[in-house]
Design a protein around this motif. Structure first.
Motif, PDB file in Angstrom:
ATOM      1  N   GLU A 296       5.603  10.163  -6.818  1.00 33.76           N
ATOM      2  CA  GLU A 296       4.131  10.046  -7.376  1.00 33.76           C
ATOM      3  C   GLU A 296       4.160   9.038  -8.303  1.00 33.76           C
ATOM      4  OE1 GLU A 296       0.353  10.331  -6.643  1.00 33.76           O
ATOM      5  OE2 GLU A 296       1.710  11.920  -5.967  1.00 33.76           O
ATOM      6  N   GLY A 297       3.244   7.999  -8.109  1.00 36.31           N
ATOM      7  CA  GLY A 297       3.219   6.845  -9.233  1.00 36.31           C
ATOM      8  C   GLY A 297       4.122   5.712  -9.145  1.00 36.31           C
ATOM      9  N   HIS A 298       5.310   5.923  -8.247  1.00 34.68           N
ATOM     10  CA  HIS A 298       6.316   4.811  -8.162  1.00 34.68           C
ATOM     11  C   HIS A 298       5.652   3.603  -7.599  1.00 34.68           C
ATOM     12  CE1 HIS A 298      10.157   7.396  -8.045  1.00 34.68           C
ATOM     13  NE2 HIS A 298       9.425   7.260  -9.313  1.00 34.68           N
TER      14      HIS A 298
ATOM     15  N   GLY B  96       3.496  -7.566  -5.341  1.00 31.53           N
ATOM     16  CA  GLY B  96       3.853  -8.200  -6.371  1.00 31.53           C
ATOM     17  C   GLY B  96       4.953  -7.351  -7.190  1.00 31.53           C
ATOM     18  N   ASP B  97       5.479  -8.166  -8.286  1.00 31.84           N
ATOM     19  CA  ASP B  97       6.656  -7.753  -9.059  1.00 31.84           C
ATOM     20  C   ASP B  97       6.565  -6.219  -9.694  1.00 31.84           C
ATOM     21  OD1 ASP B  97       7.903  -9.972  -8.692  1.00 31.84           O
ATOM     22  OD2 ASP B  97       7.299 -10.781 -10.854  1.00 31.84           O
ATOM     23  N   ASP B  98       5.265  -5.695  -9.925  1.00 31.75           N
ATOM     24  CA  ASP B  98       4.912  -4.291 -10.396  1.00 31.75           C
ATOM     25  C   ASP B  98       4.614  -3.380  -9.321  1.00 31.75           C
ATOM     26  OD1 ASP B  98       2.592  -5.597 -10.261  1.00 31.75           O
ATOM     27  OD2 ASP B  98       1.898  -5.196 -12.239  1.00 31.75           O
TER      28      ASP B  98
ATOM     29  N   GLY C  87      13.224   1.795 -13.378  1.00 41.23           N
ATOM     30  CA  GLY C  87      12.335   0.609 -14.103  1.00 41.23           C
ATOM     31  C   GLY C  87      12.756  -0.499 -12.830  1.00 41.23           C
ATOM     32  N   LYS C  88      13.511  -0.370 -12.029  1.00 42.77           N
ATOM     33  CA  LYS C  88      14.044  -1.324 -11.063  1.00 42.77           C
ATOM     34  C   LYS C  88      13.698  -1.082  -9.639  1.00 42.77           C
ATOM     35  CE  LYS C  88      17.998  -2.425 -13.818  1.00 42.77           C
ATOM     36  NZ  LYS C  88      19.425  -2.089 -14.046  1.00 42.77           N
TER      37      LYS C  88
ATOM     38  N   ASN D 200      18.857  -5.257  -4.038  1.00 39.48           N
ATOM     39  CA  ASN D 200      18.236  -6.438  -3.208  1.00 39.48           C
ATOM     40  C   ASN D 200      17.620  -6.181  -1.988  1.00 39.48           C
ATOM     41  OD1 ASN D 200      20.341  -5.654  -1.781  1.00 39.48           O
ATOM     42  ND2 ASN D 200      21.590  -7.244  -1.470  1.00 39.48           N
ATOM     43  N   LEU D 201      17.508  -4.792  -1.638  1.00 38.64           N
ATOM     44  CA  LEU D 201      16.622  -4.403  -0.606  1.00 38.64           C
ATOM     45  C   LEU D 201      15.436  -5.022  -0.325  1.00 38.64           C
ATOM     46  CD1 LEU D 201      16.299  -2.799   2.011  1.00 38.64           C
ATOM     47  CD2 LEU D 201      15.823  -0.903   0.722  1.00 38.64           C
TER      48      LEU D 201
END
Length: 272
Positions: free
Chosen positions: A212-214, A121-123, A100-101, A106-107
């Motif tokens: 997949e989907g990440h 963006g964030d997601d 979930g991160k 911090n990369l």
């Protein structure tokens, strides 16, 4: 140094040198299945039992013995450098990981700040200029590999030849190196040389694409991401990979190899 990144079936039927972003999840699951008649429930990279891994202390001795005795079939799998680095970008840089991160904490903020990269963006789901951001990521990847700045190179974009060479330098020898692009043929060749505890029907094996989907979907053909400068950077990073594994540097649109891999040449050039 030993044999980092090496997996072996518990039955000691085959030894595999993992190369990130080259079907390693599917290969690991096939190895697991060939011993147990079922797949590991989860990401095979998380498995602590059912498969020998160099990272597990109890696995080091059996892996070392089999590799040094050269009596267990040893193989690895490679992939076109253009599609591999693209896949790394969308999965590791733009994607949210299975915890979930963001990958490596911090990369991504570092890349946004120092290289002006956007990641959706964030997601990771918003529109952004994929080509521009990817080319900036390529500069970063080159900096990490060439100068180890602003950090050491990551296993997902460091050269395949580097991963593959550690096995040879420490006394291993590959019986087979095959291409992700003709996966079934290559894996069938491996299985034809080993006796598995359970029968493996490759036609029925699903693809375990854990990335997949990440991240966002690639919006353009592969070749659109590589202009003249990017091709130059890719060649600077992956010259050995193109040469040894017979991929087409001149044409990013051609993901297929253009010649046969010469195992003797691989051992000679990566065994120094």
């Amino acid at each position: 140094m030993g044999f980092p990144g090496t997996w072996m079936t518990e039955s000691e039927s085959m030894v595999y040198r993992v190369v990130p972003k080259c079907a390693c999840s599917t290969i690991g699951q096939i190895m697991f299945y060939s011993d147990h008649g079922e797949f590991f429930d989860g990401d095979i990279h998380d498995a602590q039992t059912g498969l020998h891994k160099w990272a597990l202390d109890h696995s080091k001795d059996p892996i070392t013995q089999r590799i040094q005795a050269h009596d267990t079939y040893a193989f690895t799998c490679v992939r076109n450098p253009y599609t591999r680095i693209l896949s790394s970008f969308f999965d590791k840089i733009c994607g949210i990981q299975r915890n979930g991160k963001r990958y490596r904490g911090n990369l991504v903020p570092l890349l946004i700040q120092k290289y002006g990269i956007e990641v959706g963006g964030d997601d990771g789901k918003q529109e952004f200029d994929q080509i521009k951001s990817f080319r900036r990521f390529l500069l970063f990847a080159r900096d990490t590999i060439r100068w180890r700045r602003p950090m050491d190179p990551d296993i997902h974009w460091s050269a395949m030849s580097g991963h593959i060479s550690t096995f040879i330098v420490n006394g291993g020898r590959y019986d087979n190196i095959f291409w992700t692009e003709s996966f079934n043929d290559g894996m069938a060749e491996v299985l034809s040389h080993v006796e598995t505890q359970k029968p493996v029907d490759l036609a029925k094996i699903p693809r375990f694409n854990e990335s997949e989907g990440h991240g966002p979907k690639r919006a353009h053909p592969v070749e659109d991401y590589f202009d003249d400068l990017s091709m130059h950077l890719v060649y600077e990073i992956y010259k050995k990979d193109f040469d040894l594994f017979r991929y087409d540097f001149e044409n990013p649109a051609n993901k297929m190899p253009i010649g046969e891999i010469d195992l003797d040449e691989v051992h000679a050039k990566l065994g120094d």
